[in-house]
Design an enzyme around this catalytic site. Structure first.
Site, PDB file in Angstrom:
ATOM      1  N   GLU A 250      -5.783 -11.111   3.746  1.00 33.57           N
ATOM      2  CA  GLU A 250      -5.240 -10.362   4.876  1.00 33.57           C
ATOM      3  C   GLU A 250      -6.222 -10.376   6.055  1.00 33.57           C
ATOM      4  OE1 GLU A 250      -3.655  -5.810   5.871  1.00 33.57           O
ATOM      5  OE2 GLU A 250      -4.900  -6.201   4.104  1.00 33.57           O
ATOM      6  N   LYS A 310       4.457  -7.908   8.344  1.00 37.76           N
ATOM      7  CA  LYS A 310       4.450  -6.808   7.383  1.00 37.76           C
ATOM      8  C   LYS A 310       5.464  -5.734   7.762  1.00 37.76           C
ATOM      9  CE  LYS A 310       1.187  -3.652   5.087  1.00 37.76           C
ATOM     10  NZ  LYS A 310      -0.192  -3.128   5.082  1.00 37.76           N
ATOM     11  N   CYS A 362      -0.875  -6.368   1.442  1.00 36.84           N
ATOM     12  CA  CYS A 362      -1.596  -5.155   1.049  1.00 36.84           C
ATOM     13  C   CYS A 362      -0.682  -4.100   0.440  1.00 36.84           C
ATOM     14  CB  CYS A 362      -2.351  -4.611   2.258  1.00 36.84           C
ATOM     15  SG  CYS A 362      -3.530  -3.281   1.875  1.00 36.84           S
TER      16      CYS A 362
END
Length: 487
Positions: A250, A310, A362
Protein backbone atom coordinates in the site's frame (compact mmCIF):
# COMPACT_ATOMS: atom_id res chain seq x y z
CA UNK A 1 -17.22 -13.49 43.47
CA UNK A 2 -18.70 -10.06 42.82
CA UNK A 3 -20.43 -10.14 39.42
CA UNK A 4 -19.05 -6.75 38.39
CA UNK A 5 -15.50 -7.94 38.94
CA UNK A 6 -16.30 -11.20 37.15
CA UNK A 7 -17.51 -9.31 34.08
CA UNK A 8 -14.40 -7.12 34.06
CA UNK A 9 -12.06 -10.12 34.40
CA UNK A 10 -13.90 -11.83 31.55
CA UNK A 11 -13.33 -8.80 29.36
CA UNK A 12 -9.65 -8.54 30.26
CA UNK A 13 -9.12 -12.20 29.33
CA UNK A 14 -10.94 -11.94 26.00
CA UNK A 15 -8.22 -10.20 23.88
CA UNK A 16 -5.57 -12.79 24.76
CA UNK A 17 -7.44 -15.39 22.72
CA UNK A 18 -6.44 -13.47 19.58
CA UNK A 19 -3.07 -12.94 17.92
CA UNK A 20 -0.30 -12.49 18.82
CA UNK A 21 -1.08 -14.57 21.92
CA UNK A 22 -3.49 -17.07 20.27
CA UNK A 23 -4.68 -18.65 23.53
CA UNK A 24 -7.97 -19.58 21.86
CA UNK A 25 -9.53 -21.47 24.84
CA UNK A 26 -9.71 -18.07 26.56
CA UNK A 27 -12.41 -16.97 24.12
CA UNK A 28 -14.65 -19.74 25.46
CA UNK A 29 -13.72 -19.00 29.06
CA UNK A 30 -14.20 -15.23 28.81
CA UNK A 31 -17.56 -15.47 27.03
CA UNK A 32 -18.68 -18.07 29.56
CA UNK A 33 -17.69 -15.85 32.48
CA UNK A 34 -19.52 -12.90 30.97
CA UNK A 35 -22.64 -15.04 30.62
CA UNK A 36 -22.21 -16.26 34.20
CA UNK A 37 -21.91 -12.69 35.46
CA UNK A 38 -25.41 -11.92 34.19
CA UNK A 39 -26.97 -14.45 36.53
CA UNK A 40 -29.34 -12.81 38.98
CA UNK A 41 -28.96 -9.37 37.39
CA UNK A 42 -31.60 -6.77 36.71
CA UNK A 43 -31.60 -5.18 33.25
CA UNK A 44 -29.69 -2.20 34.60
CA UNK A 45 -27.13 -4.44 36.31
CA UNK A 46 -26.81 -6.48 33.12
CA UNK A 47 -26.01 -3.32 31.16
CA UNK A 48 -23.34 -2.31 33.68
CA UNK A 49 -21.74 -5.76 33.60
CA UNK A 50 -21.77 -5.70 29.81
CA UNK A 51 -20.11 -2.28 29.86
CA UNK A 52 -17.36 -3.59 32.16
CA UNK A 53 -16.82 -6.59 29.90
CA UNK A 54 -16.53 -4.26 26.92
CA UNK A 55 -14.17 -1.87 28.68
CA UNK A 56 -11.91 -4.78 29.57
CA UNK A 57 -11.96 -6.44 26.15
CA UNK A 58 -11.65 -3.32 24.01
CA UNK A 59 -9.50 -1.44 26.48
CA UNK A 60 -6.84 -4.15 26.13
CA UNK A 61 -7.72 -5.45 22.67
CA UNK A 62 -7.43 -2.15 20.80
CA UNK A 63 -5.01 -0.32 23.09
CA UNK A 64 -2.55 -0.25 20.18
CA UNK A 65 -4.53 2.62 18.61
CA UNK A 66 -2.65 5.09 20.77
CA UNK A 67 0.59 4.19 18.96
CA UNK A 68 -0.51 5.84 15.71
CA UNK A 69 -1.84 8.88 17.59
CA UNK A 70 1.23 9.44 19.76
CA UNK A 71 4.21 8.05 17.90
CA UNK A 72 3.21 9.05 14.37
CA UNK A 73 0.35 11.53 14.86
CA UNK A 74 2.20 13.94 17.16
CA UNK A 75 -0.52 13.66 19.79
CA UNK A 76 0.88 13.87 23.34
CA UNK A 77 0.57 10.70 25.37
CA UNK A 78 -1.64 12.43 27.94
CA UNK A 79 -4.19 12.96 25.17
CA UNK A 80 -3.61 9.83 23.02
CA UNK A 81 -4.40 7.44 25.86
CA UNK A 82 -7.74 9.10 26.83
CA UNK A 83 -8.73 9.27 23.14
CA UNK A 84 -8.08 5.55 22.80
CA UNK A 85 -10.02 4.98 26.01
CA UNK A 86 -12.92 7.01 24.66
CA UNK A 87 -13.04 4.89 21.51
CA UNK A 88 -12.90 1.70 23.60
CA UNK A 89 -15.79 3.04 25.69
CA UNK A 90 -17.86 3.62 22.55
CA UNK A 91 -17.16 0.06 21.45
CA UNK A 92 -18.08 -1.17 24.95
CA UNK A 93 -21.62 0.10 24.37
CA UNK A 94 -22.25 -2.98 22.23
CA UNK A 95 -21.65 -5.57 25.01
CA UNK A 96 -23.46 -3.15 27.31
CA UNK A 97 -26.49 -3.44 25.02
CA UNK A 98 -26.06 -7.23 24.99
CA UNK A 99 -26.09 -7.39 28.79
CA UNK A 100 -29.22 -5.26 28.99
CA UNK A 101 -31.02 -7.13 26.20
CA UNK A 102 -30.20 -10.56 27.59
CA UNK A 103 -31.59 -9.80 31.04
CA UNK A 104 -34.52 -7.78 29.72
CA UNK A 105 -35.67 -10.76 27.64
CA UNK A 106 -35.40 -13.24 30.47
CA UNK A 107 -31.71 -14.19 30.49
CA UNK A 108 -32.18 -16.94 27.97
CA UNK A 109 -29.01 -18.41 26.51
CA UNK A 110 -30.44 -18.21 23.00
CA UNK A 111 -31.01 -14.49 23.44
CA UNK A 112 -27.41 -13.99 24.59
CA UNK A 113 -25.94 -15.97 21.68
CA UNK A 114 -28.18 -14.49 19.00
CA UNK A 115 -27.81 -10.99 20.42
CA UNK A 116 -24.01 -11.26 20.45
CA UNK A 117 -23.97 -12.13 16.75
CA UNK A 118 -26.40 -9.38 15.74
CA UNK A 119 -24.57 -6.71 17.72
CA UNK A 120 -21.23 -7.76 16.21
CA UNK A 121 -22.78 -7.48 12.77
CA UNK A 122 -24.18 -4.04 13.66
CA UNK A 123 -20.73 -2.97 14.80
CA UNK A 124 -19.35 -4.00 11.40
CA UNK A 125 -21.13 -1.22 9.52
CA UNK A 126 -22.50 1.37 11.97
CA UNK A 127 -20.59 4.66 11.53
CA UNK A 128 -18.45 2.99 8.81
CA UNK A 129 -17.89 -0.01 11.10
CA UNK A 130 -15.14 -1.41 13.28
CA UNK A 131 -15.10 -5.17 12.48
CA UNK A 132 -12.53 -6.15 15.10
CA UNK A 133 -12.22 -8.90 17.75
CA UNK A 134 -15.04 -11.19 16.61
CA UNK A 135 -14.97 -14.51 18.53
CA UNK A 136 -14.65 -16.51 15.31
CA UNK A 137 -11.23 -15.06 14.56
CA UNK A 138 -9.80 -16.60 17.72
CA UNK A 139 -10.81 -20.02 16.32
CA UNK A 140 -8.86 -19.69 13.05
CA UNK A 141 -6.49 -22.53 14.01
CA UNK A 142 -9.16 -24.87 15.39
CA UNK A 143 -11.45 -27.33 13.59
CA UNK A 144 -14.33 -24.87 14.04
CA UNK A 145 -12.74 -22.62 11.40
CA UNK A 146 -13.95 -25.10 8.78
CA UNK A 147 -17.38 -23.47 9.14
CA UNK A 148 -16.08 -20.34 7.41
CA UNK A 149 -16.87 -21.50 3.84
CA UNK A 150 -20.45 -22.16 4.99
CA UNK A 151 -21.23 -18.96 6.87
CA UNK A 152 -18.06 -16.93 7.18
CA UNK A 153 -16.64 -15.62 10.42
CA UNK A 154 -20.28 -14.99 11.44
CA UNK A 155 -21.12 -18.69 11.66
CA UNK A 156 -17.81 -19.48 13.38
CA UNK A 157 -18.57 -16.74 15.93
CA UNK A 158 -22.13 -17.96 16.51
CA UNK A 159 -21.04 -21.52 17.25
CA UNK A 160 -18.15 -20.26 19.39
CA UNK A 161 -20.47 -18.21 21.61
CA UNK A 162 -23.03 -21.02 21.73
CA UNK A 163 -20.34 -23.50 22.78
CA UNK A 164 -19.01 -21.16 25.47
CA UNK A 165 -22.45 -20.61 26.97
CA UNK A 166 -23.42 -24.28 26.89
CA UNK A 167 -20.14 -25.34 28.52
CA UNK A 168 -20.79 -22.77 31.25
CA UNK A 169 -24.27 -24.15 31.80
CA UNK A 170 -22.77 -27.64 31.91
CA UNK A 171 -20.34 -26.52 34.60
CA UNK A 172 -23.27 -25.11 36.58
CA UNK A 173 -25.21 -28.38 36.08
CA UNK A 174 -27.99 -26.59 34.26
CA UNK A 175 -27.17 -27.69 30.72
CA UNK A 176 -30.36 -29.76 30.47
CA UNK A 177 -32.33 -26.52 30.47
CA UNK A 178 -30.80 -25.51 27.12
CA UNK A 179 -31.46 -28.36 24.66
CA UNK A 180 -31.73 -25.98 21.70
CA UNK A 181 -28.35 -24.49 22.53
CA UNK A 182 -26.77 -27.93 22.77
CA UNK A 183 -28.29 -28.90 19.43
CA UNK A 184 -26.88 -25.76 17.81
CA UNK A 185 -23.40 -26.21 19.25
CA UNK A 186 -23.22 -29.91 18.38
CA UNK A 187 -24.56 -29.33 14.87
CA UNK A 188 -21.93 -26.65 14.33
CA UNK A 189 -19.04 -28.82 15.47
CA UNK A 190 -20.29 -31.82 13.46
CA UNK A 191 -20.56 -29.68 10.31
CA UNK A 192 -17.06 -28.35 10.93
CA UNK A 193 -15.64 -31.87 11.25
CA UNK A 194 -17.28 -33.21 8.08
CA UNK A 195 -14.77 -32.98 5.19
CA UNK A 196 -16.05 -30.59 2.52
CA UNK A 197 -14.45 -28.83 -0.44
CA UNK A 198 -16.21 -26.19 -2.51
CA UNK A 199 -13.24 -24.99 -4.57
CA UNK A 200 -10.38 -26.74 -6.32
CA UNK A 201 -6.91 -25.70 -7.37
CA UNK A 202 -5.97 -26.16 -10.99
CA UNK A 203 -3.27 -25.30 -13.48
CA UNK A 204 0.42 -24.83 -12.93
CA UNK A 205 1.80 -23.01 -9.88
CA UNK A 206 2.05 -19.25 -10.33
CA UNK A 207 5.38 -17.68 -9.36
CA UNK A 208 4.88 -14.55 -7.27
CA UNK A 209 7.05 -12.13 -5.30
CA UNK A 210 6.17 -9.85 -2.38
CA UNK A 211 8.28 -6.75 -1.77
CA UNK A 212 8.53 -5.48 1.82
CA UNK A 213 10.33 -2.14 1.77
CA UNK A 214 10.33 -1.51 5.55
CA UNK A 215 10.42 2.25 5.13
CA UNK A 216 10.21 3.88 8.59
CA UNK A 217 6.75 5.30 9.18
CA UNK A 218 8.02 8.51 10.74
CA UNK A 219 9.83 9.52 7.54
CA UNK A 220 8.09 7.72 4.69
CA UNK A 221 5.76 10.65 3.87
CA UNK A 222 8.52 13.27 3.97
CA UNK A 223 9.50 14.83 0.63
CA UNK A 224 13.16 14.18 1.41
CA UNK A 225 12.45 10.44 1.61
CA UNK A 226 10.85 10.08 -1.83
CA UNK A 227 14.05 9.42 -3.80
CA UNK A 228 15.27 6.89 -1.23
CA UNK A 229 11.90 5.08 -1.29
CA UNK A 230 12.01 4.84 -5.08
CA UNK A 231 15.48 3.33 -4.86
CA UNK A 232 14.40 0.79 -2.22
CA UNK A 233 11.66 -0.62 -4.44
CA UNK A 234 13.77 -0.40 -7.58
CA UNK A 235 16.44 -2.48 -5.83
CA UNK A 236 13.87 -5.05 -4.68
CA UNK A 237 12.43 -5.26 -8.20
CA UNK A 238 15.91 -5.86 -9.63
CA UNK A 239 16.19 -8.98 -7.44
CA UNK A 240 13.01 -10.61 -8.74
CA UNK A 241 13.36 -13.74 -10.85
CA UNK A 242 11.84 -13.63 -14.36
CA UNK A 243 8.21 -14.51 -14.93
CA UNK A 244 6.87 -13.53 -11.51
CA UNK A 245 3.90 -11.46 -10.39
CA UNK A 246 5.51 -8.83 -8.15
CA UNK A 247 3.46 -7.02 -5.50
CA UNK A 248 4.45 -3.72 -3.92
CA UNK A 249 2.51 -2.76 -0.75
CA UNK A 250 0.00 0.00 0.00
CA UNK A 251 1.30 3.44 -1.04
CA UNK A 252 4.69 1.87 -1.66
CA UNK A 253 5.73 5.08 -3.38
CA UNK A 254 4.42 8.01 -1.34
CA UNK A 255 3.82 10.13 -4.41
CA UNK A 256 0.78 10.45 -6.60
CA UNK A 257 0.84 8.27 -9.67
CA UNK A 258 0.48 11.41 -11.74
CA UNK A 259 3.78 12.71 -10.32
CA UNK A 260 5.75 9.44 -10.31
CA UNK A 261 4.29 7.91 -13.49
CA UNK A 262 7.56 7.80 -15.44
CA UNK A 263 9.37 5.89 -12.69
CA UNK A 264 6.43 3.54 -12.10
CA UNK A 265 5.99 2.72 -15.79
CA UNK A 266 9.72 2.06 -16.01
CA UNK A 267 9.51 -0.47 -13.18
CA UNK A 268 6.45 -2.07 -14.79
CA UNK A 269 8.27 -2.37 -18.10
CA UNK A 270 11.20 -4.06 -16.38
CA UNK A 271 8.85 -6.75 -15.08
CA UNK A 272 6.94 -7.05 -18.38
CA UNK A 273 10.18 -7.49 -20.33
CA UNK A 274 10.91 -10.49 -18.09
CA UNK A 275 7.44 -11.98 -18.77
CA UNK A 276 6.35 -10.84 -15.33
CA UNK A 277 3.94 -8.25 -13.96
CA UNK A 278 3.93 -5.54 -11.30
CA UNK A 279 1.02 -4.49 -9.08
CA UNK A 280 1.51 -1.62 -6.65
CA UNK A 281 -0.38 0.45 -4.16
CA UNK A 282 -0.18 4.13 -5.06
CA UNK A 283 -1.96 7.38 -4.14
CA UNK A 284 -4.02 8.62 -7.10
CA UNK A 285 -5.13 12.13 -8.05
CA UNK A 286 -7.88 13.17 -10.42
CA UNK A 287 -9.26 16.58 -11.30
CA UNK A 288 -12.96 17.34 -11.35
CA UNK A 289 -15.22 20.35 -11.49
CA UNK A 290 -14.74 20.89 -7.75
CA UNK A 291 -10.98 20.53 -7.81
CA UNK A 292 -8.65 17.64 -7.01
CA UNK A 293 -9.98 14.27 -5.82
CA UNK A 294 -7.60 11.84 -4.11
CA UNK A 295 -7.79 8.05 -3.83
CA UNK A 296 -5.87 5.31 -2.06
CA UNK A 297 -5.38 2.99 -5.01
CA UNK A 298 -3.75 -0.10 -6.44
CA UNK A 299 -2.87 -0.47 -10.11
CA UNK A 300 -1.18 -2.84 -12.56
CA UNK A 301 1.98 -1.23 -13.90
CA UNK A 302 3.20 -3.93 -16.27
CA UNK A 303 2.10 -7.34 -17.54
CA UNK A 304 -1.62 -6.58 -17.24
CA UNK A 305 -4.10 -3.82 -16.61
CA UNK A 306 -6.49 -2.43 -14.04
CA UNK A 307 -6.96 0.28 -11.44
CA UNK A 308 -8.85 0.03 -8.15
CA UNK A 309 -9.71 2.81 -5.69
CA UNK A 310 -10.25 1.85 -2.06
CA UNK A 311 -13.91 1.79 -0.94
CA UNK A 312 -13.67 1.28 2.83
CA UNK A 313 -11.72 4.19 4.29
CA UNK A 314 -10.32 4.38 7.82
CA UNK A 315 -11.92 7.21 9.83
CA UNK A 316 -9.33 9.82 10.89
CA UNK A 317 -6.65 7.89 9.01
CA UNK A 318 -7.84 8.32 5.42
CA UNK A 319 -10.66 10.77 5.89
CA UNK A 320 -11.76 13.00 8.74
CA UNK A 321 -15.45 13.01 9.69
CA UNK A 322 -16.77 16.54 10.25
CA UNK A 323 -13.42 17.78 9.00
CA UNK A 324 -14.55 21.39 8.67
CA UNK A 325 -15.11 21.43 12.43
CA UNK A 326 -12.21 19.38 13.78
CA UNK A 327 -9.32 19.80 11.33
CA UNK A 328 -6.48 21.55 13.12
CA UNK A 329 -7.66 20.80 16.65
CA UNK A 330 -4.81 18.35 17.18
CA UNK A 331 -2.05 17.12 14.81
CA UNK A 332 -3.64 13.65 14.58
CA UNK A 333 -6.55 15.13 12.61
CA UNK A 334 -4.08 16.43 10.00
CA UNK A 335 -2.15 13.25 9.23
CA UNK A 336 -0.66 12.84 5.73
CA UNK A 337 -3.05 11.18 3.26
CA UNK A 338 -6.13 11.82 5.38
CA UNK A 339 -8.20 13.39 2.59
CA UNK A 340 -8.99 10.39 0.40
CA UNK A 341 -12.33 9.80 -1.34
CA UNK A 342 -14.19 6.50 -1.59
CA UNK A 343 -13.97 4.42 -4.75
CA UNK A 344 -17.08 3.23 -6.57
CA UNK A 345 -18.50 -0.17 -5.56
CA UNK A 346 -18.77 -1.39 -9.19
CA UNK A 347 -15.03 -1.34 -9.98
CA UNK A 348 -13.57 -4.23 -11.94
CA UNK A 349 -10.92 -6.57 -10.62
CA UNK A 350 -7.32 -6.42 -11.83
CA UNK A 351 -5.76 -8.54 -14.56
CA UNK A 352 -2.13 -9.64 -14.46
CA UNK A 353 -0.33 -12.49 -16.27
CA UNK A 354 -3.74 -13.73 -17.40
CA UNK A 355 -5.00 -13.93 -13.81
CA UNK A 356 -8.04 -12.18 -12.38
CA UNK A 357 -6.95 -10.63 -9.10
CA UNK A 358 -9.41 -9.30 -6.49
CA UNK A 359 -7.67 -6.36 -4.75
CA UNK A 360 -8.33 -5.12 -1.22
CA UNK A 361 -6.46 -2.28 0.41
CA UNK A 362 -5.61 -2.59 4.11
CA UNK A 363 -8.80 -2.18 6.18
CA UNK A 364 -11.02 -3.54 3.37
CA UNK A 365 -9.91 -7.12 3.91
CA UNK A 366 -11.73 -7.04 7.27
CA UNK A 367 -15.15 -6.88 5.61
CA UNK A 368 -16.32 -10.45 4.84
CA UNK A 369 -19.20 -9.50 2.57
CA UNK A 370 -17.10 -7.11 0.47
CA UNK A 371 -14.45 -9.78 -0.09
CA UNK A 372 -17.03 -12.47 -0.87
CA UNK A 373 -18.85 -10.26 -3.39
CA UNK A 374 -15.69 -9.30 -5.27
CA UNK A 375 -14.20 -12.80 -5.36
CA UNK A 376 -16.65 -14.70 -7.58
CA UNK A 377 -14.62 -14.49 -10.78
CA UNK A 378 -11.19 -14.15 -9.21
CA UNK A 379 -8.28 -16.55 -9.41
CA UNK A 380 -6.47 -15.15 -6.38
CA UNK A 381 -7.05 -12.56 -3.64
CA UNK A 382 -4.68 -9.67 -3.01
CA UNK A 383 -4.42 -7.34 -0.04
CA UNK A 384 -1.83 -4.61 0.40
CA UNK A 385 -1.33 -2.75 3.64
CA UNK A 386 0.87 -0.59 5.82
CA UNK A 387 0.63 -1.57 9.48
CA UNK A 388 3.72 0.43 10.36
CA UNK A 389 1.33 2.93 12.00
CA UNK A 390 1.04 0.53 14.95
CA UNK A 391 4.67 -0.35 15.57
CA UNK A 392 5.39 -3.51 17.53
CA UNK A 393 1.90 -3.71 19.04
CA UNK A 394 -0.71 -6.46 18.68
CA UNK A 395 -2.57 -4.51 15.97
CA UNK A 396 -0.71 -5.90 12.92
CA UNK A 397 -1.00 -9.46 14.26
CA UNK A 398 -4.75 -9.12 14.77
CA UNK A 399 -5.07 -7.67 11.26
CA UNK A 400 -3.16 -10.61 9.79
CA UNK A 401 -5.26 -13.14 11.71
CA UNK A 402 -8.46 -11.66 10.28
CA UNK A 403 -6.96 -11.65 6.78
CA UNK A 404 -6.48 -15.40 6.97
CA UNK A 405 -10.22 -15.89 7.52
CA UNK A 406 -10.95 -14.35 4.10
CA UNK A 407 -9.04 -17.19 2.42
CA UNK A 408 -11.15 -19.74 4.28
CA UNK A 409 -14.42 -17.99 3.44
CA UNK A 410 -13.66 -17.89 -0.28
CA UNK A 411 -11.49 -20.98 -0.67
CA UNK A 412 -8.76 -18.99 -2.43
CA UNK A 413 -5.08 -18.24 -2.17
CA UNK A 414 -4.34 -14.78 -0.79
CA UNK A 415 -1.29 -12.59 -1.33
CA UNK A 416 -0.50 -10.01 1.36
CA UNK A 417 2.19 -7.38 0.79
CA UNK A 418 2.91 -4.79 3.49
CA UNK A 419 5.45 -2.08 4.17
CA UNK A 420 6.99 -3.69 7.26
CA UNK A 421 4.99 -6.87 7.87
CA UNK A 422 3.24 -9.15 8.02
CA UNK A 423 3.75 -10.04 4.33
CA UNK A 424 2.72 -13.58 3.45
CA UNK A 425 0.93 -16.02 1.18
CA UNK A 426 -2.12 -17.77 2.64
CA UNK A 427 -3.58 -21.06 1.43
CA UNK A 428 -7.31 -21.61 0.73
CA UNK A 429 -7.65 -23.35 4.10
CA UNK A 430 -6.44 -20.25 5.95
CA UNK A 431 -3.02 -21.60 6.84
CA UNK A 432 0.11 -19.57 6.18
CA UNK A 433 2.22 -20.92 3.33
CA UNK A 434 5.18 -18.54 3.62
CA UNK A 435 5.78 -15.22 5.35
CA UNK A 436 8.44 -12.59 5.84
CA UNK A 437 9.58 -11.50 9.29
CA UNK A 438 8.38 -8.11 10.48
CA UNK A 439 10.58 -5.01 10.38
CA UNK A 440 12.96 -6.32 7.73
CA UNK A 441 13.50 -5.16 4.15
CA UNK A 442 13.05 -8.33 2.16
CA UNK A 443 11.67 -10.02 -0.93
CA UNK A 444 9.59 -13.19 -0.72
CA UNK A 445 9.58 -15.36 -3.85
CA UNK A 446 7.08 -18.19 -3.72
CA UNK A 447 4.19 -19.81 -5.61
CA UNK A 448 0.40 -19.82 -5.40
CA UNK A 449 -2.31 -21.69 -7.29
CA UNK A 450 -5.37 -20.58 -9.19
CA UNK A 451 -8.72 -21.74 -7.83
CA UNK A 452 -12.14 -22.31 -9.33
CA UNK A 453 -15.48 -22.76 -7.65
CA UNK A 454 -17.42 -20.81 -5.05
CA UNK A 455 -18.30 -21.37 -1.41
CA UNK A 456 -21.80 -21.12 0.09
CA UNK A 457 -20.74 -17.97 1.94
CA UNK A 458 -19.79 -16.28 -1.33
CA UNK A 459 -23.37 -16.76 -2.53
CA UNK A 460 -25.37 -16.06 0.60
CA UNK A 461 -23.13 -13.77 2.66
CA UNK A 462 -24.13 -13.38 6.32
CA UNK A 463 -27.91 -13.46 5.69
CA UNK A 464 -28.62 -17.08 6.80
CA UNK A 465 -26.61 -16.66 10.01
CA UNK A 466 -28.27 -13.32 10.77
CA UNK A 467 -31.71 -14.88 10.24
CA UNK A 468 -30.76 -17.71 12.59
CA UNK A 469 -29.61 -15.18 15.20
CA UNK A 470 -32.88 -13.26 14.89
CA UNK A 471 -34.85 -16.50 15.24
CA UNK A 472 -32.90 -17.26 18.42
CA UNK A 473 -33.92 -13.88 19.82
CA UNK A 474 -37.54 -14.48 18.92
CA UNK A 475 -37.58 -18.02 20.30
CA UNK A 476 -35.82 -16.98 23.50
CA UNK A 477 -38.23 -14.08 23.96
CA UNK A 478 -41.34 -16.22 23.61
CA UNK A 479 -40.25 -18.69 26.24
CA UNK A 480 -41.17 -18.13 29.88
CA UNK A 481 -38.24 -16.40 31.62
CA UNK A 482 -36.04 -18.65 33.66
CA UNK A 483 -36.01 -17.99 37.36
CA UNK A 484 -32.83 -16.29 38.44
CA UNK A 485 -30.70 -17.66 41.20
CA UNK A 486 -27.71 -16.22 42.93
CA UNK A 487 -24.36 -17.97 42.82
Amino acid sequence: MDKLLLALIAGLLYPFSFSPWDWWPLVLLSIGLFWWSLNGATARQGALRGLLFGLGSFGVGISWLHVSMHQYGSTPMWLAVPMTGLFATVMALFPMALGWLTVQLGRRALVFVGGWLLLDWLRSWLLTGFPWLYPGYAMIDTPLAELAPWGGVWLVSLITVASAVWLTELAKRRARREPALLLLAVAGWVLALVPTSFTEQYGDPIPVALAQGNVPQDVRWQLTQQAATRQIYADLTAQVSPGRLLIWPEAAITEFYQDAGTFLRQQGNIMADQQGALISGIPWREWGSDGAVYYNSVTVLGGGEGLYHKQKLVPFGEYVPLQSQIRGLIPFFDLPASSFSRGRPDQANLSALGLTVSPFICYEILYPSLVAQRSHNSDVLLTISNDAWFGTSAGPHQHFQMTRMRSLETGRWLLRATNNGISATIRPDGTVAERLPQFQRALLETEVRTVRGTTPFMHSGPSPVLLLAMAMLAFGRRRRPMGSTSD
